[in-house]
Write a protein that holds these residues in place. Structure first.
Motif, PDB file in Angstrom:
ATOM      1  N   ALA A   1      21.203  30.167 -43.575  1.00 35.91           N
ATOM      2  CA  ALA A   1      22.363  29.499 -42.991  1.00 35.91           C
ATOM      3  C   ALA A   1      22.202  29.068 -41.539  1.00 35.91           C
ATOM      4  N   ASP A   2      21.027  29.254 -40.921  1.00 37.15           N
ATOM      5  CA  ASP A   2      20.888  28.819 -39.527  1.00 37.15           C
ATOM      6  C   ASP A   2      19.674  27.915 -39.301  1.00 37.15           C
ATOM      7  N   SER A   3      19.343  27.153 -40.307  1.00 33.79           N
ATOM      8  CA  SER A   3      18.202  26.230 -40.199  1.00 33.79           C
ATOM      9  C   SER A   3      18.457  25.110 -39.202  1.00 33.79           C
ATOM     10  N   ALA A   4      19.667  24.583 -39.170  1.00 35.09           N
ATOM     11  CA  ALA A   4      19.977  23.492 -38.237  1.00 35.09           C
ATOM     12  C   ALA A   4      19.765  23.947 -36.796  1.00 35.09           C
ATOM     13  N   GLU A   5      20.214  25.147 -36.482  1.00 36.31           N
ATOM     14  CA  GLU A   5      20.032  25.658 -35.121  1.00 36.31           C
ATOM     15  C   GLU A   5      18.554  25.809 -34.779  1.00 36.31           C
ATOM     16  N   ALA A   6      17.762  26.229 -35.739  1.00 35.74           N
ATOM     17  CA  ALA A   6      16.326  26.366 -35.506  1.00 35.74           C
ATOM     18  C   ALA A   6      15.696  25.015 -35.198  1.00 35.74           C
ATOM     19  N   VAL A   7      16.029  23.999 -35.981  1.00 34.47           N
ATOM     20  CA  VAL A   7      15.482  22.658 -35.756  1.00 34.47           C
ATOM     21  C   VAL A   7      15.941  22.130 -34.397  1.00 34.47           C
ATOM     22  N   LEU A   8      17.222  22.282 -34.094  1.00 33.10           N
ATOM     23  CA  LEU A   8      17.759  21.771 -32.826  1.00 33.10           C
ATOM     24  C   LEU A   8      17.114  22.418 -31.605  1.00 33.10           C
ATOM     25  N   ARG A   9      16.581  23.628 -31.763  1.00 29.28           N
ATOM     26  CA  ARG A   9      15.896  24.257 -30.629  1.00 29.28           C
ATOM     27  C   ARG A   9      14.636  23.483 -30.243  1.00 29.28           C
ATOM     28  N   TRP A  10      14.065  22.724 -31.190  1.00 25.00           N
ATOM     29  CA  TRP A  10      12.765  22.110 -30.944  1.00 25.00           C
ATOM     30  C   TRP A  10      12.736  20.602 -30.940  1.00 25.00           C
ATOM     31  N   ILE A  11      13.667  19.958 -31.604  1.00 22.93           N
ATOM     32  CA  ILE A  11      13.697  18.495 -31.509  1.00 22.93           C
ATOM     33  C   ILE A  11      15.125  17.995 -31.494  1.00 22.93           C
ATOM     34  N   SER A  12      15.335  16.972 -30.703  1.00 22.02           N
ATOM     35  CA  SER A  12      16.625  16.313 -30.647  1.00 22.02           C
ATOM     36  C   SER A  12      16.571  15.116 -31.571  1.00 22.02           C
ATOM     37  N   PRO A  13      17.576  14.910 -32.432  1.00 22.07           N
ATOM     38  CA  PRO A  13      17.518  13.764 -33.347  1.00 22.07           C
ATOM     39  C   PRO A  13      17.531  12.433 -32.626  1.00 22.07           C
ATOM     40  N   GLU A  14      18.123  12.379 -31.437  1.00 25.96           N
ATOM     41  CA  GLU A  14      18.211  11.110 -30.715  1.00 25.96           C
ATOM     42  C   GLU A  14      16.942  10.801 -29.928  1.00 25.96           C
ATOM     43  N   ALA A  15      16.510  11.755 -29.122  1.00 23.51           N
ATOM     44  CA  ALA A  15      15.433  11.481 -28.173  1.00 23.51           C
ATOM     45  C   ALA A  15      14.098  12.084 -28.545  1.00 23.51           C
ATOM     46  N   GLY A  16      14.078  13.002 -29.468  1.00 25.87           N
ATOM     47  CA  GLY A  16      12.821  13.646 -29.823  1.00 25.87           C
ATOM     48  C   GLY A  16      12.324  14.606 -28.772  1.00 25.87           C
ATOM     49  N   ARG A  17      13.234  15.072 -27.905  1.00 23.12           N
ATOM     50  CA  ARG A  17      12.831  15.995 -26.842  1.00 23.12           C
ATOM     51  C   ARG A  17      12.432  17.344 -27.396  1.00 23.12           C
ATOM     52  N   ARG A  18      11.507  17.967 -26.747  1.00 21.82           N
ATOM     53  CA  ARG A  18      11.089  19.323 -27.070  1.00 21.82           C
ATOM     54  C   ARG A  18      11.281  20.163 -25.821  1.00 21.82           C
ATOM     55  N   PRO A  19      11.701  21.428 -25.977  1.00 22.29           N
ATOM     56  CA  PRO A  19      11.886  22.273 -24.787  1.00 22.29           C
ATOM     57  C   PRO A  19      10.563  22.572 -24.102  1.00 22.29           C
TER      58      PRO A  19
ATOM     59  N   GLN B   1      20.381  17.211 -42.341  1.00 24.08           N
ATOM     60  CA  GLN B   1      20.390  15.766 -42.563  1.00 24.08           C
ATOM     61  C   GLN B   1      21.571  15.112 -41.855  1.00 24.08           C
ATOM     62  N   ALA B   2      22.725  15.754 -41.866  1.00 27.69           N
ATOM     63  CA  ALA B   2      23.917  15.214 -41.203  1.00 27.69           C
ATOM     64  C   ALA B   2      23.728  15.123 -39.688  1.00 27.69           C
ATOM     65  N   LEU B   3      22.807  15.897 -39.150  1.00 28.83           N
ATOM     66  CA  LEU B   3      22.501  15.830 -37.720  1.00 28.83           C
ATOM     67  C   LEU B   3      21.582  14.653 -37.384  1.00 28.83           C
ATOM     68  N   GLY B   4      21.130  13.937 -38.407  1.00 33.55           N
ATOM     69  CA  GLY B   4      20.306  12.757 -38.169  1.00 33.55           C
ATOM     70  C   GLY B   4      18.835  12.917 -38.475  1.00 33.55           C
ATOM     71  N   TYR B   5      18.443  14.014 -39.101  1.00 36.86           N
ATOM     72  CA  TYR B   5      17.044  14.246 -39.423  1.00 36.86           C
ATOM     73  C   TYR B   5      16.737  13.826 -40.849  1.00 36.86           C
ATOM     74  N   ASP B   6      15.512  13.407 -41.072  1.00 35.24           N
ATOM     75  CA  ASP B   6      14.990  13.119 -42.406  1.00 35.24           C
ATOM     76  C   ASP B   6      14.278  14.397 -42.854  1.00 35.24           C
ATOM     77  N   VAL B   7      14.855  15.093 -43.847  1.00 38.21           N
ATOM     78  CA  VAL B   7      14.364  16.414 -44.226  1.00 38.21           C
ATOM     79  C   VAL B   7      13.704  16.388 -45.598  1.00 38.21           C
ATOM     80  N   ARG B   8      12.549  17.039 -45.677  1.00 34.27           N
ATOM     81  CA  ARG B   8      11.873  17.277 -46.949  1.00 34.27           C
ATOM     82  C   ARG B   8      11.832  18.780 -47.154  1.00 34.27           C
TER      83      ARG B   8
END
Length: 130
Positions: free
Chosen positions: A112-130, A40-47
């Motif tokens: 403990a590595d959920s944020a890294e997993a999310v960041l691999r697939w979406i950017s909070p700013e641009a929504g980019r995907r690899p 959430q601190a990275l800017g994502y809305d998490v459920r």
């Protein structure tokens, strides 16, 4: 608008800690809560969608997936292991495919590595995907 993430995992209340004596229910809950706050601190809305080992897992997951559209679905390591959970993992994965076909899917390796997993697939700013 922040990107939406659904985090699906086994509720720690259903984990057999006798096989992992270094860990406890409270420790796992703390890891999960801390990691969700980190995402959430990275800017994502998490459920979060914590499920049991099969009795209501599919219904709970379906309800969460139908509640809103998600940009990414994070699947916790406890859903993929141990080997006995393979059928449950496949069922949940197929529900994600059915109800969130446009969402990226990512996997953590520990609570403990959920944020890294999310960041691999979406950017909070641009929504980019690899």
């Amino acid at each position: 608008m922040p990107k939406k993430v659904l985090a699906i995992g086994i509720d720690p209340a259903f984990i057999d800690f006798t096989t992992m004596p270094r860990f406890s229910l409270e420790m796992f809950r703390s890891y999960i809560d801390r990691e969700i706050e980190r995402v959430q601190a990275l800017g994502y809305d998490v459920r979060t969608c914590l499920i049991d080992l099969g009795d209501t897992a599919e219904a709970v997951t379906t309800k969460a997936l139908q509640a809103e559209e998600f940009d990414c679905v994070l699947i916790g390591a406890g859903l993929r292991q141990p080997r006995e959970r393979l059928l449950l993992f496949e069922r949940i994965l197929n529900l994600i495919h059915r109800y969130a076909p446009d969402a990226s899917i990512c996997f953590n390796t520990t609570p403990a590595d959920s944020a890294e997993a999310v960041l691999r697939w979406i950017s909070p700013e641009a929504g980019r995907r690899p």
